[in-house]
Design an enzyme around this catalytic site. Structure first.
Site, PDB file in Angstrom:
ATOM      1  N   LYS A 173       0.841  -1.196   0.000  1.00 43.71           N
ATOM      2  CA  LYS A 173       0.000   0.000   0.000  1.00 43.71           C
ATOM      3  C   LYS A 173       0.874   1.244   0.000  1.00 43.71           C
ATOM      4  CE  LYS A 173      -1.985   2.758   3.014  1.00 43.71           C
ATOM      5  NZ  LYS A 173      -2.182   4.014   2.233  1.00 43.71           N
ATOM      6  N   GLU A 248       9.648   1.682  10.735  1.00 41.96           N
ATOM      7  CA  GLU A 248      10.580   2.812  10.617  1.00 41.96           C
ATOM      8  C   GLU A 248       9.748   4.067  10.778  1.00 41.96           C
ATOM      9  OE1 GLU A 248      12.277   5.857   9.853  1.00 41.96           O
ATOM     10  OE2 GLU A 248      12.127   5.368   7.718  1.00 41.96           O
ATOM     11  N   CYS A 282      12.775  11.865   7.026  1.00 41.77           N
ATOM     12  CA  CYS A 282      12.851  11.490   8.436  1.00 41.77           C
ATOM     13  C   CYS A 282      14.261  11.643   8.993  1.00 41.77           C
ATOM     14  CB  CYS A 282      12.362  10.060   8.634  1.00 41.77           C
ATOM     15  SG  CYS A 282      13.248   8.835   7.660  1.00 41.77           S
ATOM     16  N   GLU A 383       8.153  16.100  16.081  1.00 40.98           N
ATOM     17  CA  GLU A 383       8.529  16.052  14.671  1.00 40.98           C
ATOM     18  C   GLU A 383       7.646  17.000  13.859  1.00 40.98           C
ATOM     19  OE1 GLU A 383       9.802  12.654  11.503  1.00 40.98           O
ATOM     20  OE2 GLU A 383       7.896  12.351  12.531  1.00 40.98           O
TER      21      GLU A 383
END
Length: 479
Positions: A173, A248, A282, A383
């Site tokens: 996906k 991750e 990231c 973040e």
């Protein structure tokens, strides 16, 4: 453009005939439709994958390798077309997609095509017992791969390539925000001769398609890259099924700069590590800590160079900063700038939305540098995932180590120093899955990739991911 699911080697509409709009970040316009699939589409994909596994798992390593190499070649042959599609879908500059995203997608297939030929089992002779043990590494079966929107084809192939190289069949996906290049990959898979059903691509939102993949009782492993909160939900949903998980997740990475660094190299690399891909990586060093004696010089030079970066349309060869991926994400990043100011931060440059002439509804934002007084502010703890960095001075090695380790994340860290002893001390003590010293984003695909704490679970890359996508079976024979 109408995007379809890719199941059993065929492009098909979603079973319920539901669709989502696909937006172009550069101008904010709808330019296509994607399937709004659900568990029924996932089940059809599973049946195809299960059937294909009977043959694919018994296909020789050499034949699997040849198909993956062919697929890598086809990606390279279609570089221009794929790069333009990636840019249109994601908002990143075309030149970035041409030089980074698409070449890396090809390299992912080529690397694992070769790596699987070197993936060996172990054997142990039990002397005195007249016995030998050997360990088989067998493919798991049908696995799920769920990838994010920031590096669409790059990270999509990073998961798929090792999974199918190891003999598994995949239900994948991609992000519903950036589905285009994964859709195009299906066409290339057929051209490369990948057997039907080995790779199945189901489009849709995470709550429907992603959830269906995660909770499917016969999908035995999940590889996911995305946000920490989503990763936690996946872990909870997968736990009763005892699935293998590779997660991750997010990062809030420190970039630690000592006064004895190679200054010019550090400065140019720090600009790149702060704002590449609009800061939507990231691994970006979003918390910059500078030794006190160098702080004023760095602040002046860094801000001056950031002001010269060009925010522009992704098709413009002179563009440094393209569009953010979506309107919602742009608004989230702008909100974080306001929060930082409310908490006492000082915006040194940027911090606002940019209206690009002729593309008034595009999702553009100026690269932003915020000076903070304390590492306890939200801008330094959460973040943001956009073109925003904070800067802050430090006075001692221990102080900056404590600050770097204080956050809940631990994906990557960058250290700039020419002191070998300091390098060894910090690389051992910092809480991070990856540490770069005097460089950034220098990747060797043989190395393990992943983070600690809320940055994830498990490792990808090299032999680590081939171990993840196989089950070890020990065989003991007494003679």
């Amino acid at each position: 453009m109408i995007i379809q699911n890719f199941i059993n080697g065929q492009f098909v509409d979603p079973l319920q005939n539901k669709w989502l709009d696909n937006f172009c970040p550069a101008d904010g316009e709808i330019y296509g439709k994607i399937p709004d699939s659900d568990h029924e589409d996932v089940e059809v994909a599973y049946i195809a994958a299960k059937s294909a596994f009977q043959t694919w798992s018994r296909t020789t390593v050499e034949d699997r390798s040849k198909i993956l190499i062919k697929l890598a070649d086809l990606i390279e042959d279609n570089l221009e077309r794929l790069a333009e599609a990636e840019s249109e879908d994601n908002g990143k500059p075309v030149k970035l997609a041409k030089t980074v995203d698409i070449p890396r997608a090809a390299e992912n297939f080529r690397f694992f095509a070769h790596a699987i030929t070197q993936f060996s089992s172990e054997s142990h002779e039990t002397i005195g017992q007249d016995a030998i043990n050997y360990t088989l590494r067998q493919p798991i079966g049908v696995v799920g791969c769920i990838s994010p929107w920031n590096l669409p084809l790059y990270l999509f192939t990073w998961k798929i390539a090792p999974a199918i190289a190891a003999g598994n069949c995949v239900i994948a996906k991609p992000s519903e925000i950036t589905p285009l290049t994964s859709f195009m990959l299906g066409e290339l898979c057929n051209e490369a001769g990948l057997p039907h059903g080995v790779l199945n691509i189901v489009h849709g939102i995470g709550q429907n398609v992603g959830h269906a993949i995660v909770v499917h009782p016969d999908i035995k492993a999940i590889s996911f890259t995305g946000g920490t909160q989503t990763g936690a939900k996946i872990a909870i949903a997968a736990a009763p099924h005892f699935k293998k998980l590779s997660l991750e997740l997010g990062g809030k990475n420190p970039n630690i700069i000592f006064a004895d660094c190679d200054y010019e190299n550090m400065l140019s690399t720090t600009i790149r590590s702060s704002f590449s891909n609009q800061g939507q990586i990231c691994l970006c060093g979003s918390r910059i800590f500078i030794e006190q004696s160098l702080y004023n010089q760095f602040k002046s030079d860094f801000v001056a160079q950031i002001r010269r970066l060009k925010v522009g349309h992704p098709n413009d060869e002179n563009t440094d900063i393209g569009a953010l991926v979506s309107k919602d994400h742009l608004e989230k990043v702008l909100d974080y700038v306001k929060i930082a100011v409310d908490e006492g931060g000082k915006v040194l440059c940027g911090g606002e939305q940019i209206i690009l002439k002729g593309f008034d509804d595009g999702y553009y934002m100026s690269p932003t540098v915020i000076e903070v007084k304390s590492d306890d502010c939200r801008a330094n703890r959460e973040e943001i995932f956009g073109p925003v960095v904070t800067i802050m001075p430090f006075t001692s090695e221990q102080e900056v180590l404590d600050i770097a380790n204080k956050v809940d994340y631990g994906l990557s860290a960058t250290i700039w120093t020419n002191n070998l002893n300091r390098t060894m001390r910090l690389t051992h003590a910092i809480h991070s899955g990856i540490v770069w010293v005097n460089t950034w984003m220098l990747r060797d695909l043989r190395t393990p990739f992943g983070g600690v704490k809320q940055s994830g679970l498990g490792r990808e890359g090299g032999l680590e991911v081939l171990r993840f996508f196989t089950e070890p079976k020990n065989v003991c024979i007494k003679y």
